[in-house]
Design a protein around this motif. Structure first.
Motif, PDB file in Angstrom:
ATOM      1  N   LYS A   7       2.877  61.941 -41.408  1.00 28.98           N
ATOM      2  CA  LYS A   7       3.729  60.876 -41.779  1.00 28.98           C
ATOM      3  C   LYS A   7       4.590  61.123 -42.954  1.00 28.98           C
ATOM      4  CE  LYS A   7       3.827  56.013 -41.839  1.00 28.98           C
ATOM      5  NZ  LYS A   7       3.114  54.726 -41.834  1.00 28.98           N
ATOM      6  N   THR A   8       3.784  61.369 -44.011  1.00 36.16           N
ATOM      7  CA  THR A   8       4.297  61.775 -45.331  1.00 36.16           C
ATOM      8  C   THR A   8       5.363  62.756 -45.319  1.00 36.16           C
ATOM      9  OG1 THR A   8       2.404  60.785 -46.438  1.00 36.16           O
ATOM     10  CG2 THR A   8       3.991  62.207 -47.883  1.00 36.16           C
ATOM     11  N   LEU A   9       5.222  63.933 -44.756  1.00 26.04           N
ATOM     12  CA  LEU A   9       5.843  64.968 -44.497  1.00 26.04           C
ATOM     13  C   LEU A   9       7.363  64.675 -43.934  1.00 26.04           C
ATOM     14  CD1 LEU A   9       6.717  67.718 -45.337  1.00 26.04           C
ATOM     15  CD2 LEU A   9       5.863  68.530 -42.881  1.00 26.04           C
ATOM     16  N   PHE A  54      10.566  62.614 -54.022  1.00 27.10           N
ATOM     17  CA  PHE A  54       9.882  61.654 -53.050  1.00 27.10           C
ATOM     18  C   PHE A  54       8.413  61.808 -53.618  1.00 27.10           C
ATOM     19  CE2 PHE A  54       6.984  60.726 -49.367  1.00 27.10           C
ATOM     20  CZ  PHE A  54       7.536  59.553 -48.826  1.00 27.10           C
ATOM     21  N   GLU A  55       7.828  60.642 -53.710  1.00 27.12           N
ATOM     22  CA  GLU A  55       6.216  60.701 -54.002  1.00 27.12           C
ATOM     23  C   GLU A  55       5.316  59.831 -52.864  1.00 27.12           C
ATOM     24  OE1 GLU A  55       3.360  59.858 -57.586  1.00 27.12           O
ATOM     25  OE2 GLU A  55       5.363  59.261 -57.968  1.00 27.12           O
ATOM     26  N   GLY A  56       4.577  60.508 -52.438  1.00 26.43           N
ATOM     27  CA  GLY A  56       3.829  59.789 -51.226  1.00 26.43           C
ATOM     28  C   GLY A  56       2.254  60.103 -51.452  1.00 26.43           C
ATOM     29  N   ALA A  57       1.385  59.688 -50.422  1.00 28.01           N
ATOM     30  CA  ALA A  57       0.107  59.945 -50.563  1.00 28.01           C
ATOM     31  C   ALA A  57      -0.208  61.400 -50.101  1.00 28.01           C
ATOM     32  CB  ALA A  57      -0.613  58.916 -49.498  1.00 28.01           C
ATOM     33  N   GLY A  58      -1.429  61.800 -50.847  1.00 28.34           N
ATOM     34  CA  GLY A  58      -1.749  63.161 -50.693  1.00 28.34           C
ATOM     35  C   GLY A  58      -2.598  63.596 -52.074  1.00 28.34           C
ATOM     36  N   HIS A  59      -3.149  64.815 -52.113  1.00 25.99           N
ATOM     37  CA  HIS A  59      -4.026  65.385 -53.065  1.00 25.99           C
ATOM     38  C   HIS A  59      -4.097  66.901 -53.253  1.00 25.99           C
ATOM     39  CE1 HIS A  59      -6.888  65.550 -49.889  1.00 25.99           C
ATOM     40  NE2 HIS A  59      -7.713  66.606 -50.515  1.00 25.99           N
ATOM     41  N   SER A  60      -4.342  67.304 -54.355  1.00 26.38           N
ATOM     42  CA  SER A  60      -4.543  68.852 -54.461  1.00 26.38           C
ATOM     43  C   SER A  60      -5.802  69.080 -55.043  1.00 26.38           C
ATOM     44  CB  SER A  60      -3.297  69.257 -55.463  1.00 26.38           C
ATOM     45  OG  SER A  60      -3.625  70.675 -55.772  1.00 26.38           O
ATOM     46  N   LYS A 203      16.940  51.916 -47.960  1.00 26.91           N
ATOM     47  CA  LYS A 203      16.301  51.612 -46.773  1.00 26.91           C
ATOM     48  C   LYS A 203      14.708  51.126 -47.309  1.00 26.91           C
ATOM     49  CE  LYS A 203      18.431  54.937 -43.791  1.00 26.91           C
ATOM     50  NZ  LYS A 203      18.186  56.077 -42.978  1.00 26.91           N
ATOM     51  N   THR A 204      14.214  51.591 -48.489  1.00 27.79           N
ATOM     52  CA  THR A 204      12.896  51.252 -48.751  1.00 27.79           C
ATOM     53  C   THR A 204      12.922  50.648 -50.414  1.00 27.79           C
ATOM     54  OG1 THR A 204      12.582  53.535 -49.766  1.00 27.79           O
ATOM     55  CG2 THR A 204      11.873  53.002 -47.699  1.00 27.79           C
ATOM     56  N   ALA A 205      14.146  50.137 -50.776  1.00 31.41           N
ATOM     57  CA  ALA A 205      14.117  49.650 -52.121  1.00 31.41           C
ATOM     58  C   ALA A 205      13.687  47.966 -52.073  1.00 31.41           C
ATOM     59  CB  ALA A 205      15.837  49.691 -52.416  1.00 31.41           C
ATOM     60  N   GLY A 206      13.104  47.719 -53.096  1.00 33.36           N
ATOM     61  CA  GLY A 206      12.690  46.547 -53.365  1.00 33.36           C
ATOM     62  C   GLY A 206      13.682  45.680 -53.935  1.00 33.36           C
ATOM     63  N   GLY A 227      10.753  52.389 -55.203  1.00 34.97           N
ATOM     64  CA  GLY A 227       9.842  52.656 -54.104  1.00 34.97           C
ATOM     65  C   GLY A 227       9.196  54.250 -54.256  1.00 34.97           C
ATOM     66  N   PRO A 228       9.449  55.055 -53.456  1.00 38.16           N
ATOM     67  CA  PRO A 228       8.676  56.392 -53.512  1.00 38.16           C
ATOM     68  C   PRO A 228      10.155  57.196 -53.789  1.00 38.16           C
ATOM     69  CG  PRO A 228       9.536  55.830 -51.159  1.00 38.16           C
ATOM     70  CD  PRO A 228       9.519  54.813 -51.782  1.00 38.16           C
ATOM     71  N   TRP A 229      11.264  56.894 -54.153  1.00 36.65           N
ATOM     72  CA  TRP A 229      12.174  57.592 -54.480  1.00 36.65           C
ATOM     73  C   TRP A 229      12.697  57.474 -55.757  1.00 36.65           C
ATOM     74  CZ3 TRP A 229      13.367  60.946 -50.756  1.00 36.65           C
ATOM     75  CH2 TRP A 229      13.163  60.787 -49.521  1.00 36.65           C
ATOM     76  N   MET A 230      13.211  58.746 -56.381  1.00 35.20           N
ATOM     77  CA  MET A 230      13.824  58.741 -57.542  1.00 35.20           C
ATOM     78  C   MET A 230      14.881  59.906 -57.647  1.00 35.20           C
ATOM     79  SD  MET A 230      12.141  59.524 -61.550  1.00 35.20           S
ATOM     80  CE  MET A 230      11.928  61.327 -61.110  1.00 35.20           C
ATOM     81  N   TRP A 231      16.253  59.364 -57.869  1.00 36.32           N
ATOM     82  CA  TRP A 231      17.457  60.044 -57.774  1.00 36.32           C
ATOM     83  C   TRP A 231      18.211  60.150 -59.338  1.00 36.32           C
ATOM     84  CZ3 TRP A 231      22.682  57.907 -56.741  1.00 36.32           C
ATOM     85  CH2 TRP A 231      23.705  58.802 -56.677  1.00 36.32           C
TER      86      TRP A 231
END
Length: 525
Positions: A7-9, A54-60, A203-206, A227-231
């Motif tokens: 889903k994140t991808l 884009f920054e979402g849920a995950g880990h390394s 679409k996801t902006a607050g 949100g999760p985006w930075m341009w």
């Protein structure tokens, strides 16, 4: 190993796609950089002028080595084929591989990644704190982008201008402006390049965007985050045109039409099917009268009348016919798509205006008009005497059109009262002494009051037609013939393509039939 959900991808690739990484020339720019942290994962792409993250849920598992460049095609193929709800695991070293579930079975996909150091460095604001902008600015930027120029030689208007109180874009023939804003921006404003990123962030902006602007190597740079985006993008340097001086005042407009939602939805379907829509400037003519408004193609094309029966005529000039106004149908479609409904018209030279609260969308009529010029028209002269105009008031008065006398005869034959009504057919209206509009040799002439002597209509003799007019008519006839020839050649080209396609289909069927016959020959009976 970097791990995140499918889903994140998919959410990340849906937005990163607008920068078209698969079409970039440099190998590193055709990749998605995947960076894993202890509690998140970052996926970003870049072009020579833009960067989107884009920054979402995950880990390394290992932050020191949790960075890899994955080809766009590889990552996009995994997003399409992996099982829903599964996790994606990327192993950067020693052999870059992607692990996922596809069809219920584990899949290990090796890939050739570019060195992470080849990915371009992203400009940073050097400690400059961000300021807040209302997220509604993104919607205005998306709407304005449709009106910006795409011509490479008009570099400064190849973008969206954002200043303290307005968002503006123009291509020289149409203009969009959203004003009454209060933004903490520099006085000179900023010109953002055309990009699909604002629509993605919106679409996801607050309620608030984090905005920063600075100079990187003498080039202006801006950053928007929500949100999760930075341009991060380079801005177009230069001083934007003085757009306010081209916004007309609403007081001088004679006709006002309020298009209903039903008619707007119908026009979005009907206008692209009208004759001439695929021609240059997509000409369409709008006529507004007291009884209603309608659209139709120019006179030299097959006529289809589109009635705006559910729309409301708010105002028309009393006792005056402003004629039809010809403009590009795409401008009207774009304004309707952006939600405009109130349309204001003055004449066939003044820009058409659509207003909606704090927004305005204007465009110029087609000049010169596409097709033959319209017939000169005027109102029927009144029987009541009027004061004689001074010579200075009629510097360039010209005689009425040659059709006037015959029109009067037709009118008298029907028993119409010339002092109380105006007779008009599809091509001409009776004319009195007419004065041409300044700067418009092909438009509808203005009306000048008659002298106190007995009212009559003087028809200009055909012998007075100048050689220039005859040459213009010949040129117009040649243009019409070329247009018909171009349409015939287009239809012939479509026919040839269809014939070639059918021929290839028949050849494929023939080859298949031959294979089947050969296979049947080998079958023992």
């Amino acid at each position: 190993m970097i791990t995140f959900s499918l889903k994140t991808l998919r959410e990340a690739l849906a937005g990163l796609r607008v920068l078209k990484p698969a079409r970039q020339t440099l190998p590193a720019l055709r990749c998605v950089r995947v960076v894993g942290n202890s509690d998140s994962v970052r996926l970003d792409v870049a072009t020579p002028d833009e960067h989107l993250l884009f920054e979402g849920a995950g880990h390394s598992d290992d932050i020191a080595t949790g960075k890899v460049l994955v080809p766009w095609e590889t990552l996009d193929g995994v997003a399409r084929s992996a099982d829903a709800g599964s996790d994606i695991a990327i192993e950067p070293f020693p052999q870059p591989t992607i692990r996922c579930l596809s069809g219920g079975a584990p899949v290990i996909l090796p890939f050739r990644g570019e060195p992470p150091g080849d990915f371009p460095a992203v400009p940073t604001p050097a400690g400059r704190p961000p300021v807040g902008l209302p997220s509604a600015v993104l919607a205005s930027m998306v709407e304005a982008a449709d009106c910006a120029s795409t011509e490479s030689n008009r570099y400064l208007i190849n973008g969206v201008f954002v200043e303290k109180h307005a968002v503006v874009a123009t291509d020289g023939r149409q203009l969009y402006a959203r004003n009454s804003l209060d933004l903490p921006l520099p006085d000179e404003g900023l010109v953002f390049p055309l990009s699909g990123v604002p629509a993605v962030i919106g679409k996801t902006a607050g309620g608030t965007l984090l905005f920063t602007t600075w100079k990187h190597d003498t080039s202006p740079v801006a950053r928007l985050a929500s949100g999760p985006w930075m341009w991060t993008t380079r801005l177009i340097p230069g001083k934007y045109l003085n757009w306010r001086q081209v916004i007309p005042k609403p007081d001088g407009y004679k006709a006002h039409l309020r298009i209903s939602d039903e008619d707007a939805a119908r026009l979005r379907t009907v206008l692209p099917r009208l004759p001439g829509f695929r021609d240059k400037h997509s000409p369409v003519c709008l006529t507004i009268r007291e009884e209603g408004a309608f659209l139709n193609p120019p006179p030299h094309l097959p006529q289809v009348r589109v009635e705006l029966g559910r729309s409301r005529v708010i105002r028309v000039p009393e006792g005056e016919d402003i004629g039809d106004v010809q403009f590009d149908a795409n401008y009207l479609l774009g304004a309707l798509r952006r939600g405009f409904r109130d349309l204001h018209v003055c004449d066939d030279v003044t820009p058409v205006v659509m207003r909606d609260g704090h927004r305005v969308n204007i465009w110029t009529p087609n000049r010169p008009r596409v097709g033959p010029p319209p017939a000169k028209t005027s109102a029927t002269p009144s029987a009541a005497p009027a004061p004689e105009p001074k010579a200075a008031d009629l510097p360039d008065a010209e005689p009425a059109s040659p059709q006037a006398a015959s029109t009067n005869e037709n009118k008298n034959a029907t028993g119409a009262n010339p002092a109380a009504s105006t007779t008009r057919n599809e091509s001409t209206t009776m004319v009195a002494i007419a004065q041409p509009r300044i700067g418009n040799s092909t438009g509808t002439p203005g009306i000048v009051a008659a002298a106190p002597q007995k009212t009559h209509v003087t028809a200009a003799p055909e012998a007075q037609a100048s050689g220039v007019d005859a040459a213009q008519q010949s040129i117009q006839r040649a243009r019409d013939l070329l247009r018909e020839l171009n349409g015939t050649l287009g239809n012939l080209q479509v026919f040839i393509r269809e014939s070639v396609r059918q021929q290839k289909a028949l050849e494929r069927d023939h080859e298949t039939l031959k294979k089947n016959i050969r296979a049947l020959r080998t079958v023992e009976v």
